[in-house]
Design an enzyme around this catalytic site. Structure first.
Site, short mmCIF file in Angstrom:
data_model
loop_
_atom_site.label_atom_id
_atom_site.label_comp_id
_atom_site.label_asym_id
_atom_site.label_seq_id
_atom_site.Cartn_x
_atom_site.Cartn_y
_atom_site.Cartn_z
CB THR A 42 7.77 69.05 19.61
OG1 THR A 42 8.62 68.10 19.10
CG2 THR A 42 8.62 70.31 19.92
CG HIS A 43 6.89 64.33 24.78
ND1 HIS A 43 7.73 64.85 25.84
CD2 HIS A 43 7.32 63.03 24.91
CE1 HIS A 43 8.12 64.14 26.78
NE2 HIS A 43 7.79 62.88 26.15
CG ASP A 62 4.34 65.52 27.56
OD1 ASP A 62 5.18 65.05 28.36
OD2 ASP A 62 4.18 66.65 26.99
CB ILE A 66 2.04 72.04 32.96
CG1 ILE A 66 3.24 70.91 33.18
CG2 ILE A 66 0.65 71.45 32.91
CD1 ILE A 66 3.37 70.20 31.74
C1 GRF Z 1 13.05 69.13 22.52
O1 GRF Z 1 13.60 67.98 22.21
C2 GRF Z 1 11.84 69.27 23.20
O2 GRF Z 1 11.06 68.13 22.70
C3 GRF Z 1 12.24 68.90 24.49
O3 GRF Z 1 13.19 69.70 24.96
C4 GRF Z 1 13.94 70.08 23.68
C5 GRF Z 1 14.23 71.35 23.45
O4 GRF Z 1 15.24 71.65 22.46
N1 GRF Z 1 10.92 69.35 25.46
P1 GRF Z 1 15.37 73.19 21.66
O5 GRF Z 1 15.14 74.22 22.84
O6 GRF Z 1 14.29 73.25 20.70
O7 GRF Z 1 16.54 73.03 21.30
#
Ligand code: GRF
Length: 202
Positions: free
Chosen positions: A110-111, A147, A94
């Site tokens: 992206t979450h 988030d 964070i």
């Molecule tokens: C993604 O699903 C992201 O949203 C979450 O962890 C994952 C990371 O995947 N916080 P990567 O490292 O991009 O493969």
């Protein structure tokens, strides 16, 4: 436009951006990844950047006396690459006031859940445990919460009875990677306005 991407793990979202820019051409896509930053060494996300010839940097919390000093150091490292947009793609820290003061409003995350449901570090596990029948992913601007920033786009993924966390997360990531590539490209090419909780892409 100049993108700095922050990662903490496998970096498949980063890879999706790199592949899209490679396939489309930075000009047509509207952006290029100028640097990749991480909060730890030795992760696949950094290896992916190196293979793509993209400069990398690491700022580990443990190397700083206080969280604030780490936050300022991370902001400095990102600023050095003069980004138009910063993308958190699986970055598991964070950020604080200093970082947001400099990059708020152009910092996208992206979450792997449909915010506001299931925020935090275990969104996939929490949705599964809750018994949600659909979940998905959310691309949003980062604000001073966890988030909680204005949502840009979401993708829906059905939960299957036989799902465990990793199977569901893999299926979410298929949608998430496409969504992130599409959203980042549109933000970069078209420009956008943030009006309260609404994001308007021009
Ligand atoms: C993604 O699903 C992201 O949203 C979450 O962890 C994952 C990371 O995947 N916080 P990567 O490292 O991009 O493969």
């Amino acid at each position: 436009k100049r993108l700095v991407v922050l990662v903490s793990g496998s970096g498949t979202n980063l890879q999706a951006l790199l592949d899209a820019i490679d396939a489309t051409g930075a000009e047509a896509y509207g952006a290029q990844v100028v640097a990749v930053g991480a909060d730890r060494d030795g992760i696949e996300g950094l290896a992916r950047a190196e293979r793509a010839g993209v400069p990398t940097f690491v700022r580990a919390v443990k190397d700083y006396a206080t969280r604030e000093e780490w936050d300022a150091a991370l902001a400095e490292a990102v600023a050095a690459h003069e980004p138009d947009l910063v993308v958190s793609a699986g970055f598991m820290k964070i950020v604080g006031k200093e970082f947001l003061a400099r990059f708020g409003g152009r910092f996208v995350n992206t979450h792997p859940a449909l915010l506001p449901s299931f925020p935090g570090a275990h969104g996939v596990r929490d949705a599964l445990a809750y018994g949600a029948r659909v979940t998905g992913c959310t691309v949003h601007f980062v604000d001073d919460g966890v988030d909680t920033g204005p949502i840009i786009a979401q993708g829906v993924v059905e939960v299957r009875d036989e799902d465990d966390e990793s199977a569901l997360h893999e299926r979410i990531k298929e949608v998430e990677r496409r969504l992130l590539v599409e959203v980042v490209g549109r933000l970069a090419r078209n420009g956008y306005r943030i009006e309260g909780r609404k994001v308007v892409i021009l």
